[in-house]
Design an enzyme around this catalytic site. Structure first.
Site, short mmCIF file in Angstrom:
data_model
loop_
_atom_site.label_atom_id
_atom_site.label_comp_id
_atom_site.label_asym_id
_atom_site.label_seq_id
_atom_site.Cartn_x
_atom_site.Cartn_y
_atom_site.Cartn_z
N GLU A 258 0.89 -1.17 0.00
CA GLU A 258 0.00 0.00 0.00
C GLU A 258 0.92 1.20 0.00
O GLU A 258 1.62 1.45 0.99
CB GLU A 258 -0.85 0.02 1.27
CG GLU A 258 -1.80 -1.15 1.42
CD GLU A 258 -2.89 -1.14 0.38
OE1 GLU A 258 -3.09 -0.11 -0.27
OE2 GLU A 258 -3.52 -2.18 0.21
N CYS A 297 -2.87 8.60 3.36
CA CYS A 297 -2.55 8.06 2.04
C CYS A 297 -3.67 8.33 1.04
O CYS A 297 -3.45 8.37 -0.15
CB CYS A 297 -2.32 6.56 2.16
SG CYS A 297 -3.68 5.72 2.97
P1 NAP Z 1 8.29 5.01 4.67
O1 NAP Z 1 9.39 5.92 4.99
O2 NAP Z 1 8.30 4.35 3.37
O3 NAP Z 1 8.25 3.94 5.84
C1 NAP Z 1 7.26 2.97 5.90
C2 NAP Z 1 7.67 1.87 6.83
O4 NAP Z 1 8.78 1.17 6.28
C3 NAP Z 1 8.14 2.35 8.21
O5 NAP Z 1 7.67 1.45 9.17
C4 NAP Z 1 9.64 2.28 8.08
O6 NAP Z 1 10.27 2.14 9.32
C5 NAP Z 1 9.78 1.02 7.25
N1 NAP Z 1 11.06 0.86 6.62
C6 NAP Z 1 11.81 1.77 5.98
N2 NAP Z 1 12.91 1.20 5.51
C7 NAP Z 1 12.88 -0.10 5.87
C8 NAP Z 1 13.76 -1.21 5.70
N3 NAP Z 1 14.89 -1.10 5.03
N4 NAP Z 1 13.41 -2.40 6.22
C9 NAP Z 1 12.26 -2.54 6.89
N5 NAP Z 1 11.39 -1.53 7.09
C10 NAP Z 1 11.70 -0.33 6.58
O7 NAP Z 1 6.89 5.73 4.80
P2 NAP Z 1 6.38 6.66 5.98
O8 NAP Z 1 7.14 7.93 5.90
O9 NAP Z 1 6.34 5.96 7.28
O10 NAP Z 1 4.87 6.87 5.56
C11 NAP Z 1 4.47 7.86 4.65
C12 NAP Z 1 4.15 7.26 3.33
O11 NAP Z 1 3.28 6.16 3.47
C13 NAP Z 1 3.44 8.23 2.42
O12 NAP Z 1 4.05 8.21 1.17
C14 NAP Z 1 2.03 7.69 2.35
O13 NAP Z 1 1.33 7.97 1.15
C15 NAP Z 1 2.21 6.24 2.54
N6 NAP Z 1 1.02 5.62 3.12
C16 NAP Z 1 0.28 4.77 2.36
C17 NAP Z 1 -0.85 4.17 2.89
C18 NAP Z 1 -1.67 3.23 2.10
O14 NAP Z 1 -2.50 2.54 2.68
N7 NAP Z 1 -1.51 3.14 0.82
C19 NAP Z 1 -1.21 4.44 4.21
C20 NAP Z 1 -0.43 5.31 4.95
C21 NAP Z 1 0.68 5.90 4.39
P3 NAP Z 1 11.08 3.33 10.01
O15 NAP Z 1 10.09 4.38 10.36
O16 NAP Z 1 11.67 2.69 11.20
O17 NAP Z 1 12.08 3.80 9.01
#
Ligand code: NAP
Length: 676
Positions: A258, A297
């Site tokens: 997602e 999102c």
């Molecule tokens: P993100 O930076 O991509 O991080 C998402 C998750 O991935 C976090 O738990 C992060 O942990 C983890 N992560 C990052 N690198 C990783 C790795 N190498 N190994 C394992 N896990 C890893 O996104 P975010 O900033 O948290 O969220 C914002 C984004 O999410 C926006 O772009 C938004 O549109 C999207 N979003 C989409 C939905 C949907 O349902 N489609 C819902 C909500 C948000 P850490 O925080 O520890 O780095």
């Protein structure tokens, strides 16, 4: 101020932060409030614990047992939700944001609990679809079944919904019988950790069903195999990096993604100023821009209005945005809190600057805005920002740049075809909304943009009072979208449970299929009922148990009596000539409902007994007409049993009516409630 230690929950023990821990700041003050992460976390031990302890315990339960567990868990979290509200303010969220995250998460779990009881069997195997006839004589049949995966689900969540994000994934996973390792985003993981503590302390979950990683996952993903699932929510960038890791690809580890998306909302051509639809549009856009400070999102990133309405929308929307008080979310007058962190603020401003290369900012100045009860320089505050793109056809960045904050761009469209073209430039979105009362507009948007969207939301004066909002994913409906949105799907009722189960095509004889599916299959060896089945309790009845009744002749008197009694004088029953002129009838025929009534008269056992009520009838088909002089008999078979509570359960009976030549006259499924 003490810095909170945010733990992980691994193999039944809480593990405090250690080497490699990251610090977490308050979104409101910028001050470090917590730390999380431990490089020494034994991720292999967690996987083993989930696979060896959690999985078997969950798989030993039926779908109904697990659904009851979810219900108890949701009720328990609900009783403790104040504690979650209290700590969530530091993520920048307001009390109304908490309702979406915390109450929304609890509500999602309740829906899965209820759907699990109503739509899944009280068994371990889920039947997908009907039995397929694979042979001429019906001795070799097919059935798709789903069984629980035997690995672990790894849930990686975004920061914006620390509770809902976890619970919307956990509910279908646990219902499927699969243990989970939850990994929240670090910046808001203290809220998730508190919720996991509430769940673990409840004692409702079997050991190993839920584990938590606060902080980094180490090399967890390199250790997954084909029985595991990764369910990821976050940015497209992280999703790409994780889903293309060699281990994930080599072992075909399921990866549900997602991602972010450039969701749009269209003001319908009919929704001109002065209509309830115009006002509704402005209200929905303002709400979507400012709820969770735009960190949703599904938030509306692109606003589309007929070219001649763009100015009117900018004016009306700006007037509403002016009233959006930004500031400390603990202050009840505040309508929009902060972004989750100053890093996120920097990111949003950078993305907004990119959008600014193709659009003009017409509302909101990040360098000059007021905050209530908060220091704008310390917390992660930004004002709502509205951009206007005058040339959406030649623009690119307004269609592909997600500023994950209260930022949206308005653009004009020439006609509906143009609007559809523009929303599809998002290259795959979670949702698009259309505010219109014109049913043709709605239908054309589905035809033109359905393939580009996971959800299409239509709203107007008829539905606005009860509508759930453009931005709210609902547990009953799928959440996810193609392309840019990640290509994944979550929730959607029982569909969401299937992401954690394997579908297998089963082929074999009727007896084999009946034993596997725990429901009667046509052609299976008949089980003779020792006494009339209506004298036997739910528990005593056996799947496949059958009675064949005596025959009853239908007379012309019966037909006329039934017609006079009910008032159903339809010509096919009353007028021989007119009936014969009908291609379906040889002449006057018996009423279908007369046949059903006679059938009941043939199979019921009249005395009080374990059958408490007739609760319905499904899949009724009349196959061959019955005429006066025909002899009708009934076969009644126990098809399926579903326990409802400790006192009674539902019995689904397969019923056939045949005539003197053994031709099938009618077929249906009868539902009764039987004493346990
Ligand atoms: P993100 O930076 O991509 O991080 C998402 C998750 O991935 C976090 O738990 C992060 O942990 C983890 N992560 C990052 N690198 C990783 C790795 N190498 N190994 C394992 N896990 C890893 O996104 P975010 O900033 O948290 O969220 C914002 C984004 O999410 C926006 O772009 C938004 O549109 C999207 N979003 C989409 C939905 C949907 O349902 N489609 C819902 C909500 C948000 P850490 O925080 O520890 O780095």
């Amino acid at each position: 101020m003490t810095i909170q230690k945010i733990s992980s929950f691994a193999a039944g023990a809480w593990i405090s932060p250690g080497a490699g821990a990251r610090s977490i700041s308050s979104a409101i003050t910028g001050v470090v409030i917590a730390e999380a992460g431990n490089d020494a976390l034994d991720v292999q031990g967690m996987l083993d614990y989930g696979r060896i302890v959690g999985g078997p315990a969950l798989r030993a339960m039926t779908f109904h047992d697990r659904a009851r567990m979810l219900k108890a868990l949701a009720a328990h979290i609900s009783r403790h939700k104040q504690a979650l509200y209290d700590i969530s303010f530091d993520t920048g969220a307001t009390q109304s944001d908490h309702l979406i995250d915390i109450d929304g998460g609890i509500g999602t779990m309740f829906v899965f609990a209820s759907k699990g009881r109503r739509e899944m069997p009280d068994a371990h195997i889920y039947l997908d679809g009907e039995v397929e006839q694979l042979s001429r004589n019906g001795t070799f049949l097919g059935q798709h079944v789903c069984t629980s995966l035997q690995g672990v689900a790894v849930h990686i969540n975004a920061f914006n919904f620390p509770v809902w994000g976890m619970l919307e994934k956990l509910a279908p996973t646990l219902l499927a019988g699969v243990p989970a390792i939850v990994k929240p985003a670090t910046s808001s993981c203290y809220v998730t950790e508190a919720c996991v503590r509430i769940m673990i302390d409840s004692g409702i979950l079997p050991a190993g069903a839920v584990q938590l990683i606060s902080g980094g996952t180490g090399d967890l993903l390199d250790r997954l195999d084909m029985q595991d699932v990764v369910s990821f929510t976050g940015s497209a960038r992280t999703a790409l990096a994780l889903r293309s890791a060699p281990n994930i690809l080599e072992n075909s580890v399921r990866f549900v993604a997602e991602q972010d998306s450039l969701n749009a909302s269209i003001l319908g051509p009919d929704a001109v100023p002065g209509t309830p639809e115009f006002d509704l549009f402005v209200k929905e856009v303002q709400r979507e821009m400012t709820t969770k400070a735009g960190q949703k999102c599904t938030a509306i990133r692109r606003i589309m209005a007929p070219e001649d309405q763009v100015e009117a929308v900018i004016k009306a929307l700006s007037a509403r945005l002016t009233k959006t008080i930004v500031g400390n979310p603990r202050d009840p007058n505040v309508r929009m809190g902060a972004l989750v962190s100053t890093a996120q603020k920097a990111d949003v401003l950078a993305q907004a600057a990119i959008i600014g290369t193709e659009a003009t900012r017409v509302f909101g100045d990040p360098d000059n805005f007021e905050t209530l009860n908060a220091d704008a320089n310390k917390g992660a505050f930004v004002p709502p920002m509205l951009f206007h793109c005058e040339a959406p056809d030649t623009a690119q960045r307004v269609h592909d740049t997600e500023a994950f904050g209260p930022v949206s761009t308005i653009m004009g469209y020439r006609d509906l075809g143009h609007a559809i073209e523009l929303i599809n430039r998002g290259q795959g979105s979670l949702v698009a909304s259309v505010i219109t009362r014109d049913v043709d507009v709605a239908r054309n948007v589905v035809l033109g943009a359905g393939a580009y969207h996971g959800r299409l939301y239509f709203n107007n004066r008829d539905s606005m009072k009860e509508s759930t909002g453009h931005g709210s994913p609902l547990p009953h409906m799928v959440h996810g979208g193609p392309g840019r949105a990640g290509g994944g799907e979550e929730m959607g009722g029982i569909r969401g449970v299937m992401h954690y189960m394997q579908r297998t095509a089963i082929q074999g004889s009727p007896d084999i299929l009946m034993a596997i599916g725990q429901q009667w299959v046509s052609g299976a060896t008949e089980v003779r009922a020792p006494t009339h089945p209506f004298t036997r309790t739910f528990t005593e009845l056996e799947i496949g148990e059958t009675i064949n009744t005596a025959a009853r002749e239908i007379t012309l008197d019966d037909i006329e009596h039934f017609a006079a009694f009910t008032g159903d004088n339809f010509y096919a029953h009353m007028n021989d000539e007119a009936a014969a002129a009908n291609p379906f009838f040889p002449g006057r025929v018996a009423h279908g409902y007369l046949l059903l009534s006679f059938a009941a008269g043939l199979f019921v056992e009249p005395n009080p007994g374990p059958v408490l009520a007739n609760t319905g009838l499904e899949n009724l088909r009349f196959m061959k007409p019955a005429v006066a002089g025909d002899n009708i008999k009934v076969r009644l078979t126990v098809k399926k049993k579903t326990r409802r509570n400790d006192d009674y359960g539902e019995v689904r009976w397969h019923v056939t009516l045949t005539n003197q030549d053994d031709d099938l006259v009618a077929e249906y499924e009868l539902l009764t409630m039987n004493e346990y």
